[in-house]
Design a protein around this motif. Structure first.
Motif, mmCIF file in Angstrom:
data_model
loop_
_atom_site.group_PDB
_atom_site.id
_atom_site.type_symbol
_atom_site.label_atom_id
_atom_site.label_comp_id
_atom_site.label_asym_id
_atom_site.label_seq_id
_atom_site.Cartn_x
_atom_site.Cartn_y
_atom_site.Cartn_z
ATOM 1 N N LEU A 12 0.831 -1.215 0.000
ATOM 2 C CA LEU A 12 0.000 0.000 0.000
ATOM 3 C C LEU A 12 0.858 1.255 0.000
ATOM 4 O O LEU A 12 0.454 2.300 -0.506
ATOM 5 C CB LEU A 12 -0.927 -0.009 1.221
ATOM 6 N N GLU A 13 2.071 1.140 0.542
ATOM 7 C CA GLU A 13 2.979 2.299 0.532
ATOM 8 C C GLU A 13 3.214 2.772 -0.909
ATOM 9 O O GLU A 13 3.349 3.968 -1.165
ATOM 10 C CB GLU A 13 4.335 1.938 1.163
ATOM 11 N N GLY A 64 0.292 8.875 -4.853
ATOM 12 C CA GLY A 64 -0.712 9.902 -4.607
ATOM 13 C C GLY A 64 -2.115 9.389 -4.324
ATOM 14 O O GLY A 64 -3.068 10.165 -4.278
ATOM 15 N N PHE A 65 -2.278 8.075 -4.126
ATOM 16 C CA PHE A 65 -3.609 7.550 -3.807
ATOM 17 C C PHE A 65 -3.924 7.778 -2.329
ATOM 18 O O PHE A 65 -3.055 7.615 -1.470
ATOM 19 C CB PHE A 65 -3.667 6.042 -4.082
ATOM 20 N N PRO A 71 -5.345 -5.512 11.305
ATOM 21 C CA PRO A 71 -5.153 -4.065 11.125
ATOM 22 C C PRO A 71 -4.477 -3.790 9.782
ATOM 23 O O PRO A 71 -3.761 -4.639 9.258
ATOM 24 C CB PRO A 71 -4.229 -3.686 12.284
ATOM 25 N N MET A 72 -4.724 -2.585 9.256
ATOM 26 C CA MET A 72 -4.081 -2.175 7.999
ATOM 27 C C MET A 72 -2.569 -2.101 8.182
ATOM 28 O O MET A 72 -2.102 -1.670 9.231
ATOM 29 C CB MET A 72 -4.566 -0.778 7.621
ATOM 30 N N PRO A 73 -1.818 -2.493 7.144
ATOM 31 C CA PRO A 73 -0.363 -2.386 7.263
ATOM 32 C C PRO A 73 0.148 -0.939 7.226
ATOM 33 O O PRO A 73 1.307 -0.702 7.535
ATOM 34 C CB PRO A 73 0.145 -3.176 6.052
ATOM 35 N N LEU A 107 -8.090 5.050 -3.383
ATOM 36 C CA LEU A 107 -7.952 3.594 -3.520
ATOM 37 C C LEU A 107 -8.761 2.925 -2.409
ATOM 38 O O LEU A 107 -8.403 3.002 -1.236
ATOM 39 C CB LEU A 107 -6.482 3.180 -3.430
ATOM 40 N N LEU A 108 -9.884 2.306 -2.816
ATOM 41 C CA LEU A 108 -10.738 1.628 -1.845
ATOM 42 C C LEU A 108 -10.155 0.235 -1.563
ATOM 43 O O LEU A 108 -9.721 -0.455 -2.473
ATOM 44 C CB LEU A 108 -12.160 1.487 -2.383
#
Lengths: 518, 80
Positions: free
Chosen positions: A430-431, A437-438, A453-455, A480-481
């Protein structure tokens, strides 16, 4: 780097710790030690020499193959070089995976291939003072036997020898030799090799349907086995279409099998449908059902739909003939994922898809044999709690006919789907998306977030059920969903795009896909 | 007051805790009846997500209720 050569003693604890991962439920290691004899000669030490560049590249390839082949979370291998004494560790292989079977098999694969393929030479030092280079011969590779046993050329000889006996069905007045010839000439596509697909594939293969096309992108999971009766515990981690093709070959080697290891999409569905006489839709995916209905109508290929929920199921035959109802005649638009439930969320009793799949197989044979289908244009509701079956006739005049007809509606839907093809974006981390820019938007429910949990720190949390009501929060820049599997996020992104929000995207495969690439 | 027989499928059966029941209602249409049940039974799905059938025929939501009607609420399901 998952393969290493080392002239130092092996630190197995450190190697093992590097394979620890939250997604792994098991770990398996193999250690090769220097023993004190070989083929009757006493040995007091060894030297290993490696062609290092080639060994590193080949070793890396072998470990990557094992990860891909068995779907393990992680694996690594270290091979010693230099001088070793009796009892020293010469090679260490480890694999960690969600389930033990993959870990064992990956481990075995790596050590077998290392022995077979790596340019490493062993010089044995004998107690007599002599020494000799030892060639690695007679390497037994378990996976070759797996493959040989299951697919391989064995089937060819078998196919020549095997004469199927269809006498029990040919005896039926409605079947006869003429019906059997129709089945032999028939081409049937089965989409989904899961709970519904298992009985469909088995019965159609057994009945002697000439060509079976099989579509499924999933690998077998232990949680599938209570309802997916074609598979074995030892198959966990393997692609279901490969397993299903193997099963068909074992059941009736005269059947020709074609496989697709990715789900069909808007780009190929109509073409693929056109290659078959009948399609049986057996997925657990609403999107696939709508794509199948649209592709069936546009290509004129009849389709048998079924789906299940806990103890019940629904069955619908789409004849793809003018004036006959399609899926959209009943449910014009794809329902939101939270409205339809899934086997994972809602649970399912194993035989329920078995019953509905067996009904689909029966319907398929009726279509191919030209038998009457009294429920042809009905929605059939099957309740296995009280054993009731209801037939609800679908009035096609009240369906797509009000919007230009099934073909027109299906063409529109397919062209919209083509426009949306760029909605799903794949990222390894996700980084990377944030760097481009998302804005990351987490669509999961609170209980899911607590479990995983989200990373990364996310910009927004909007549970998927609220996303349309809160769409005004998603207007600044590219969004970004993200959800667990990519289904809810893709559905939400399409809905938002339909409202003119062009910069909304969905993380393909959801968080589960990220986990695989770590 | 109208007496009707209800049948529930899938999520609705699960949330209602029963496959069928008989109810006495003042609702004038299927739509009103479902809204009434939604409050009483705590159904999470709205009427737009469902199909409704009366006496084994799919029906429009504005259909008036008659004594003895057998009404089936059907959600879409996706499992496989």
């Amino acid at each position: 780097m998952r393969f290493r050569l080392s002239s130092e003693a092996v630190d197995s604890a450190q190697l093992r710790d590097a394979l620890r991962h939250p997604a792994s439920g098991g770990f398996c290691a193999f250690e090769g030690w220097v023993r004190n004899s070989n083929e009757g000669q006493e040995v007091d030490g060894l030297s290993y020499e490696a062609y290092a560049d080639l060994a590193m590249a080949e070793g890396e390839r072998i470990v990557a193959e094992a990860i891909e082949r068995y779907g393990v979370t992680d694996a690594c291998c270290l091979h010693r070089t230099g001088d070793l004494k009796i009892g020293d560790m010469a090679v260490w292989v480890g694999a960690s995976a969600p389930h033990r079977d993959e870990a064992f098999r990956a481990c075995r694969y790596i050590i077998d291939e290392i022995k077979h393929r790596l340019p490493i030479w062993k010089k044995e030092h004998y107690v007599t003072g002599e020494s000799d280079w030892v060639a690695c011969t007679h390497v037994y590779r378990e996976h070759e036997h797996e493959r040989h046993h299951h697919h391989g050329h064995a089937h060819h000889t078998h196919a020549e020898a095997f004469v199927p006996d269809y006498s029990r069905q040919v005896r039926l007045r409605e079947v006869g030799e003429a019906g059997q010839a129709k089945l032999a000439a028939a081409r049937v596509l089965v989409i989904g090799a899961g709970g519904l697909g298992c009985p469909v594939i088995s019965y159609l293969a057994g009945a002697g349907v000439g060509t079976l096309g099989l579509v499924d992108g999933d690998r077998l999971d232990a949680s599938n086995l209570h309802r997916q009766t074609m598979y074995h515990a030892r198959d966990i981690g393997e692609l279901k279409v490969d397993l299903a093709a193997r099963r068909v070959a074992e059941l009736n080697p005269t059947v020709t099998v074609q496989t697709w290891t990715e789900p069909l999409d808007v780009a190929n569905a109509v073409d693929v449908f056109g290659q078959f006489d009948l399609v049986v839709e057996c997925t657990d995916d609403m999107r696939s059902r709508y794509l199948s209905s649209d592709a069936a109508v546009v290509s004129g290929t009849p389709l048998i739909l079924a789906s299940i929920y806990q103890y019940e199921g629904q069955l619908q035959f789409v004849s793809a003939q003018p004036g006959q109802p399609c899926l959209r005649c009943l449910w014009p638009d794809e329902p939101a994922p939270h409205a339809v439930g899934s086997c994972a969320q809602s649970g399912v009793l194993g035989p329920v898809p078995g019953v509905l799949g067996a009904m689909q197989a029966t319907e398929a044979l009726k279509v191919l044999l030209g038998l009457p289908q009294p429920s042809g244009s009905s929605l059939v509701l099957v309740n296995l709690l009280d054993f009731t079956i209801q037939h609800l006739p679908i009035d096609s005049a009240q369906g797509c006919a009000l919007h230009g007809g099934c073909v027109e509606v299906a063409r529109r839907a397919l062209s919209e789907a083509e426009d949306e093809a760029g909605i799903d974006l794949a990222f390894g981390r996700l980084e990377d998306a944030m760097a481009q820019g998302f804005t990351i938007v987490d669509l999961r429910d609170a209980d899911e977030i607590a479990l995983e949990p989200m990373p990364v720190t996310v910009a927004r949390w909007i549970p998927s059920a609220q996303v349309m009501a809160r769409s005004c929060e998603l207007t600044a820049g590219r969004q970004l969903l993200v959800c667990a599997s990519g289904r809810r996020s893709a559905h939400a992104a399409r809905q938002l795009r339909a409202r003119g929000m062009r910069e909304v995207y969905s993380l393909a495969g959801g968080l589960a896909a990220l986990r695989l690439t770590i | 007051m109208t007496v009707v027989n209800l049948q529930y499928y899938a999520q609705l059966r699960e949330q209602a805790g029963t496959s069928s029941e008989q109810v006495t209602t003042t609702a004038a249409s299927l739509q009103e009846l479902y809204e009434e049940l939604r409050v009483r039974r705590g159904f999470s799905l709205t009427a737009e997500a469902l199909k409704v059938a009366v006496n084994a025929q799919f029906s429009a939501w504005d259909r008036p209720l008659r004594d003895g009607d057998t009404i089936v609420f059907i959600p879409p399901v996706a499992g496989g």
